[in-house]
Design a protein around this motif. Structure first.
Motif, PDB file in Angstrom:
ATOM      1  N   LEU A  16      42.518  37.374  50.210  1.00 10.29           N
ATOM      2  CA  LEU A  16      42.991  38.381  48.947  1.00 10.29           C
ATOM      3  C   LEU A  16      42.697  38.244  47.250  1.00 10.29           C
ATOM      4  O   LEU A  16      42.473  38.577  46.956  1.00 10.29           O
ATOM      5  N   ARG A  17      42.125  36.961  47.248  1.00  6.03           N
ATOM      6  CA  ARG A  17      41.485  36.190  46.375  1.00  6.03           C
ATOM      7  C   ARG A  17      39.687  36.631  45.793  1.00  6.03           C
ATOM      8  O   ARG A  17      39.647  37.762  44.836  1.00  6.03           O
ATOM      9  N   VAL A  19      39.502  39.860  47.375  1.00 11.06           N
ATOM     10  CA  VAL A  19      39.305  41.006  46.951  1.00 11.06           C
ATOM     11  C   VAL A  19      40.056  41.356  45.200  1.00 11.06           C
ATOM     12  O   VAL A  19      39.342  41.917  44.329  1.00 11.06           O
ATOM     13  N   ILE A  20      41.433  40.019  44.985  1.00  8.66           N
ATOM     14  CA  ILE A  20      41.135  40.506  43.151  1.00  8.66           C
ATOM     15  C   ILE A  20      39.995  40.437  42.113  1.00  8.66           C
ATOM     16  O   ILE A  20      39.514  40.394  41.457  1.00  8.66           O
ATOM     17  N   THR A  21      38.934  39.161  42.755  1.00  8.36           N
ATOM     18  CA  THR A  21      38.156  38.614  42.171  1.00  8.36           C
ATOM     19  C   THR A  21      37.063  40.312  42.384  1.00  8.36           C
ATOM     20  O   THR A  21      36.290  40.205  41.481  1.00  8.36           O
ATOM     21  N   ILE A  23      38.073  43.260  42.490  1.00 11.90           N
ATOM     22  CA  ILE A  23      37.971  44.119  41.818  1.00 11.90           C
ATOM     23  C   ILE A  23      38.084  43.856  39.911  1.00 11.90           C
ATOM     24  O   ILE A  23      37.625  44.508  39.887  1.00 11.90           O
ATOM     25  N   PHE A  24      38.682  42.794  39.328  1.00 10.83           N
ATOM     26  CA  PHE A  24      37.796  42.547  38.162  1.00 10.83           C
ATOM     27  C   PHE A  24      36.082  41.642  37.811  1.00 10.83           C
ATOM     28  O   PHE A  24      35.902  41.645  36.639  1.00 10.83           O
TER      29      PHE A  24
END
Length: 187
Positions: A16-17, A19-21, A23-24
């Motif tokens: 998840l980390r 994927v989120i990193t 995305i941003f």
């Protein structure tokens, strides 16, 4: 069973980390999804920096991986123990299977204090850092800009490195013994 559940939860959180990193930081962050990051690992990409992570990187607590306008590239199977930090303003390249003891610091830049009145206005001098495959770095080591460490090197704990170290080197910096007697220091 409890250990297996913990590993599963950490794997999901790492995924998840990533994927989120991603995305941003669509252009500045590239990572294999197979990683094992501590929940306290910080990944930061600023000022058009880039972080490139191969697979099977393992981090312990409070590791910081930061690209402040530069490129941080980490090879497959690397291990970062508690408190390690790598900050790239130009380029830091770490080979495959490198292992870092606790509190290892890697910087590809220094403050350029020659032209400024204040350290806050100084700017930076940068030079790439290259760490080869299968390198083992001992605890509390500081790796400074312009350093090249060849493959299969071993670096003793508490070293401060700047320069070129050939493959297969064992790097231990001389230490002096301090003896404390009645408030006096002798060595």
């Amino acid at each position: 069973m409890k250990k297996r559940i913990s590993l599963y939860v950490r794997s999901v959180l790492t995924f998840l980390r990533i994927v989120i990193t991603k995305i941003f930081n669509i252009k500045g962050f590239h990572s294999a999804f197979i990683q094992d990051f501590s929940i306290t690992t910080k990944i930061s990409v600023t000022e058009r920096g880039k972080i490139l992570l191969k697979k099977h990187i393992h981090t312990k607590r409070n590791v910081i991986l930061c690209a402040e306008g530069g490129t941080l590239e980490i090879g497959e199977g690397c291990f970062f123990n508690n408190g390690c930090m790598a900050v790239a303003k130009e380029r830091i390249t770490i080979g495959n299977r490198a292992a870092f003891g606790p509190n290892v610091l890697i910087y590809d830049h220094d403050h350029d204090i020659s032209s400024a009145e204040s350290i806050h206005d100084s700017g930076y001098k940068t030079s790439p850092v290259v760490i080869g495959d299968d390198v083992w770095i001992g605890a509390n080591t500081v790796i400074l800009r312009g350093t090249v460490i060849g493959r299969d090197c071993v670096v003793g704990a508490g070293s401060v490195l700047k320069g070129v170290y050939p493959a297969g080197s064992v790097i231990v910096q001389k230490r002096t013994e301090n003896i404390y007697e009645k408030g006096r220091v002798s060595g």
